[in-house]
Design a protein around this motif. Structure first.
Motif, PDB file in Angstrom:
ATOM      1  N   GLY A  98      -5.403  13.641   5.043  1.00  0.00           N
ATOM      2  CA  GLY A  98      -6.065  12.625   5.844  1.00  0.00           C
ATOM      3  C   GLY A  98      -5.880  12.804   7.340  1.00  0.00           C
ATOM      4  N   ALA A  99      -6.851  12.338   8.096  1.00  0.00           N
ATOM      5  CA  ALA A  99      -6.777  12.393   9.552  1.00  0.00           C
ATOM      6  C   ALA A  99      -5.785  11.362  10.062  1.00  0.00           C
ATOM      7  N   TRP A 100      -5.495  11.428  11.360  1.00  0.00           N
ATOM      8  CA  TRP A 100      -4.490  10.535  11.941  1.00  0.00           C
ATOM      9  C   TRP A 100      -4.867   9.069  11.809  1.00  0.00           C
ATOM     10  N   TRP A 101      -6.165   8.773  11.782  1.00  0.00           N
ATOM     11  CA  TRP A 101      -6.605   7.388  11.782  1.00  0.00           C
ATOM     12  C   TRP A 101      -6.417   6.708  10.429  1.00  0.00           C
ATOM     13  N   ALA A 102      -6.192   7.479   9.359  1.00  0.00           N
ATOM     14  CA  ALA A 102      -6.060   6.881   8.029  1.00  0.00           C
ATOM     15  C   ALA A 102      -4.852   5.948   7.961  1.00  0.00           C
ATOM     16  N   GLY A 103      -3.749   6.364   8.586  1.00  0.00           N
ATOM     17  CA  GLY A 103      -2.548   5.531   8.572  1.00  0.00           C
ATOM     18  C   GLY A 103      -2.745   4.198   9.274  1.00  0.00           C
ATOM     19  N   PRO A 104      -3.214   4.193  10.532  1.00  0.00           N
ATOM     20  CA  PRO A 104      -3.445   2.905  11.199  1.00  0.00           C
ATOM     21  C   PRO A 104      -4.430   1.997  10.476  1.00  0.00           C
ATOM     22  N   VAL A 105      -5.505   2.583   9.935  1.00  0.00           N
ATOM     23  CA  VAL A 105      -6.484   1.758   9.228  1.00  0.00           C
ATOM     24  C   VAL A 105      -5.836   1.108   8.006  1.00  0.00           C
ATOM     25  N   GLY A 106      -5.068   1.905   7.252  1.00  0.00           N
ATOM     26  CA  GLY A 106      -4.393   1.347   6.077  1.00  0.00           C
ATOM     27  C   GLY A 106      -3.381   0.283   6.443  1.00  0.00           C
ATOM     28  N   ALA A 107      -2.633   0.514   7.516  1.00  0.00           N
ATOM     29  CA  ALA A 107      -1.627  -0.466   7.940  1.00  0.00           C
ATOM     30  C   ALA A 107      -2.283  -1.781   8.346  1.00  0.00           C
ATOM     31  N   LEU A 108      -3.334  -1.691   9.160  1.00  0.00           N
ATOM     32  CA  LEU A 108      -4.025  -2.903   9.603  1.00  0.00           C
ATOM     33  C   LEU A 108      -4.680  -3.622   8.428  1.00  0.00           C
ATOM     34  N   ALA A 109      -5.245  -2.848   7.485  1.00  0.00           N
ATOM     35  CA  ALA A 109      -5.857  -3.487   6.319  1.00  0.00           C
ATOM     36  C   ALA A 109      -4.812  -4.210   5.480  1.00  0.00           C
ATOM     37  N   ALA A 110      -3.639  -3.577   5.296  1.00  0.00           N
ATOM     38  CA  ALA A 110      -2.577  -4.208   4.504  1.00  0.00           C
ATOM     39  C   ALA A 110      -2.117  -5.509   5.139  1.00  0.00           C
ATOM     40  N   VAL A 111      -1.891  -5.485   6.455  1.00  0.00           N
ATOM     41  CA  VAL A 111      -1.426  -6.696   7.134  1.00  0.00           C
ATOM     42  C   VAL A 111      -2.518  -7.763   7.129  1.00  0.00           C
TER      43      VAL A 111
END
Length: 732
Positions: free
Chosen positions: A518-531
């Protein structure tokens, strides 16, 4: 409960004509009605477990075998299916579920924390280390070998926790929590080191760690551990009365003839015996102890005796039902029972916490008096337990014409010192592995001076990774500072809100969809979606965010179980590379990956510095903050969003690196002093920690790279012990 209340209660008890309070009778009737209902459910689930499974033996033939109708037990096939498979498996599910439920209730009572989990004493981490060590070092392949190693590792871990918590004047609930977290982190990091260097060990471990009752065949294994389980249940039963007294406070418990230190040690022994036996029999089934204790508390209230009984029944019912579902939902295969427990438990826990019974669960806000009492400890970050502070030295005033800038002297000096340490860490990291360069040449090459090949080597192949580590560490340190100040708890980290699990799940989804990492943006998107999901489901942040915390734990348990299943079903090579990332790694990271985080830091750090002035006021009571013109809800929301964005960016670079968000604010706070929220210092300390940990992972073992997250986890345990044992006062 005050002394006057105790005296009044004793006076009331001495009067024979005084009737029992109606609420007490109603509570007692409700509890026993609940017990009866749970027993009925448990009997039905037991019958269903005996009737369902492989072998195509229906309920009628099972009943014939149990009653030995027409000599049914002489049928070898029937004896194999029912006598050697279903009966032992069902009884094991009942005993393991009851053991985890009782252990969870006992642990929640002794720590006075309704969110305590049975892995708190390091039991699961110790069991995992024992199994992995046996696989990697001794080639153990049998279930009996796993059982012995898991039990031995669990007992060793909990023994260390007891020794640590009992040092320097006896174990308080906080010492148990910190000691368990420290030992669990260190053992988990050592497990990661063994797995990274042994694909075979990882291949077996990723199946065992899911937890299953499929391996229960015959009575031998259960017969070996039944005495240990029996001792654990007996010790737990004997501690119910002392625990009830302990709930009144240590002083009152001593006045009633109990010994708080001995009570906590006895509870820890019971939890260890029960949980270690459960892990040895069925693997590490997480979340069940938390769920059982939580459900029992919702039904019975805080009475320890009823709570323990109900938690045992709930644990047995949940695990038996989950085991039945595990056999039928994915026929002809079996689903991991831990996933079923999470699928059942997470929505149930969320439903309970959304009700209005949070007072019965011990999740109400603290009183202003208690909050004010805590601020004395916050002022010293809980280090000495003293509220007195020396008068701070005057701040530095920088003037330029009509403009002036006020700089806190100690914080400014700490920031300058940390910047110098960071520069030294960069040079050392750039030099590591370059035997043909001395430190002087490396230092010059970092700034583009010296031999052209040396400059190319350092700046092209080393500095990209270092810059990525700097960015990720700074983001993690700043995120940890915000969440710890926000929660008024030095153990609070963004991962409690599901950031790590959400980011990891997003990366796995991106890998599955694109076929590439995954690209770098996958982590932030997942984190924001989880929160976002956690906040929406919990109904908002709330006054102190308790609902958010409980929902975050539930969602994390569910996401972790799904992630483990996804990893277990991938090919070994793919799963191994993903495991390295989920452990936290800077391998292959460069300027391209670091640039988005650096841009994010350039925007978010100034915002955090502005928010820090208002956030500092929240270390006191909310009423005090409001009287000073600060809106507590708005400040919490802004800081939460900042912390999640920063942590998500960091996870997108190097995966979920543990303990940096925990350690960086503590170190920065000690350097900068209690007068300010150490926003800038936390970012600098986080950057230093990640760069040094990555360097250590590259040079510690020749030819082998240990991921940075494993290094920080192994070192994080001793750091927690330093925080724990470095206190002169009682770490309440």
């Amino acid at each position: 409960m005050t002394l006057s209340q105790v005296g009044a209660a004793e006076t009331a008890d001495a009067e024979p004509s005084a009737p029992a309070p109606p609420t007490a009778d109603r509570s007692r009737r409700t509890a026993w009605t609940t017990v009866g209902g749970l027993l009925a459910v448990l009997l039905a689930l037991t019958a269903l477990s005996l009737a369902v499974g492989a072998g195509e033996v229906g309920p009628g033939r099972v009943l014939d075998y149990l009653l030995d109708t027409d000599g049914a037990r002489a049928d070898s096939r029937l004896a194999l299916v029912v006598g050697d498979l279903r009966l032992p498996r069902t009884l094991t599910a009942l005993l393991v579920g009851a053991a985890l439920g009782v252990a969870g209730a006992q642990l929640q009572a002794v720590t006075r924390n309704p969110l305590a989990e049975t892995g708190l004493l390091g039991v699961n981490a110790g069991a995992s280390l024992g199994v992995v060590l046996g696989i990697a070092a001794f080639g153990v392949q049998t279930s009996y070998g796993y059982l012995a190693l898991a039990f031995g590792g669990a007992v060793l871990a909990s023994g260390l926790v007891l020794a640590i918590a009992g040092s320097r004047g006896g174990g308080s609930p906080m010492r148990l929590v910190l000691g368990g977290s420290a030992v669990g982190a260190t053992f988990g990091g050592l497990t990661g080191v063994l797995i990274v260097n042994s694909p075979e060990a990882y291949d077996r471990y990723r199946v065992w760690v899911l937890g299953s009752l499929a391996g229960v065949e015959g009575w031998t294994t259960l017969r070996q551990l039944a005495p240990v389980l029996g001792v654990g249940f007996v010790v737990a039963l004997l501690t119910t009365r002392p625990l009830s007294a302990l709930a009144l406070g240590d002083d009152l418990a001593r006045g009633l003839g109990h010994r708080p230190g001995a009570t906590r040690a006895a509870v820890a022994l019971a939890v260890t015996l029960l949980t270690a036996s459960a892990v040895a029999l069925a693997g590490p089934i997480s979340f069940l102890g938390l769920l059982a204790g939580f459900l029992a508390r919702a039904a019975a209230g805080p009475r320890v005796g009823r709570l323990t009984l109900l938690a045992g029944l709930v644990g047995a019912a949940v695990l038996t039902g989950a085991d039945v579902l595990a056999r039928v939902v994915a026929r002809p295969f079996e689903a991991p029972v831990s996933v079923i427990v999470a699928l059942i438990g997470a929505p149930t826990l969320i439903a309970i916490v959304r009700t209005r019974r949070t007072a019965a669960l011990g999740l109400t806000d603290t009183s202003p008096g208690e909050s004010s009492a805590r601020t004395g400890h916050i002022g010293r970050a809980g280090r000495t337990g003293r509220t007195e502070e020396k008068a701070p030295r005057p701040d530095l005033v920088v003037r330029r014409g009509a403009l002036s800038l006020l700089l806190p002297r100690r914080s400014a000096l700490a920031a300058l010192g940390l910047a110098a340490v960071l520069l030294a860490a960069v040079v050392v990291s750039a030099h590591a592995g370059q035997s043909e360069l001395d430190l002087g040449s490396t230092f010059r090459a970092v700034f583009g001076h010296g031999d052209r090949l040396d400059v190319l080597l350092v700046q092209k192949f080393r500095l990209g990774r270092i810059v990525a580590g700097l960015a990720a560490g700074a983001a993690l340190g700043l995120a940890g500072c915000l969440t710890q100040t926000l929660a008024r708890n030095r153990l609070a980290t963004p991962e409690l809100l599901g950031v790590n699990d959400g980011a990891t799940a997003a990366v796995l989804i991106s890998v599955t969809a694109s076929g590439a990492f995954g690209a770098w943006w996958a982590g932030p998107v997942g984190a924001l979606a989880a929160v976002a999901v956690v906040t929406a489901v919990s109904g908002g942040l709330g006054a102190r965010g308790y609902r958010v915390l409980v929902v975050g734990l539930a969602m994390s348990a569910l996401a972790s179980a799904i992630i483990q299943v996804a990893m277990a079903r991938r090919s070994l090579s793919s799963a191994s590379s993903l495991y390295v990332w989920t452990s936290g790694s800077l391998n292959g990271r460069d300027y391209e990956v670091a640039t988005p985080v650096l841009i994010g830091l350039a925007v978010l750090v100034p915002l955090a510095l502005v928010a820090a002035r208002r956030l500092a006021v929240l270390r006191f009571d909310d009423n005090v903050a409001s009287s000073l013109g600060v809106d507590p809800g708005r400040v919490r929301l802004v800081c939460l969003l900042l912390a999640v964005a920063l942590a998500g960016l960091a996870v997108g670079i190097c995966g979920p690196v543990g303990f940096v968000a925990l350690a960086a604010p503590v170190v920065a706070g000690r350097l900068a002093g209690p007068a300010r929220v150490p926003v800038l210092g936390s970012a600098l300390v986080g950057a230093v920690l990640v760069v040094l940990a990555d360097t250590l992972g590259r040079v510690l073992i020749s030819g082998v790279e240990i991921p940075v997250g494993i290094v920080t986890t192994v070192l994080g345990g001793p750091f927690l012990l330093w925080v724990l044992l470095g206190r002169k006062g009682n770490p309440a």
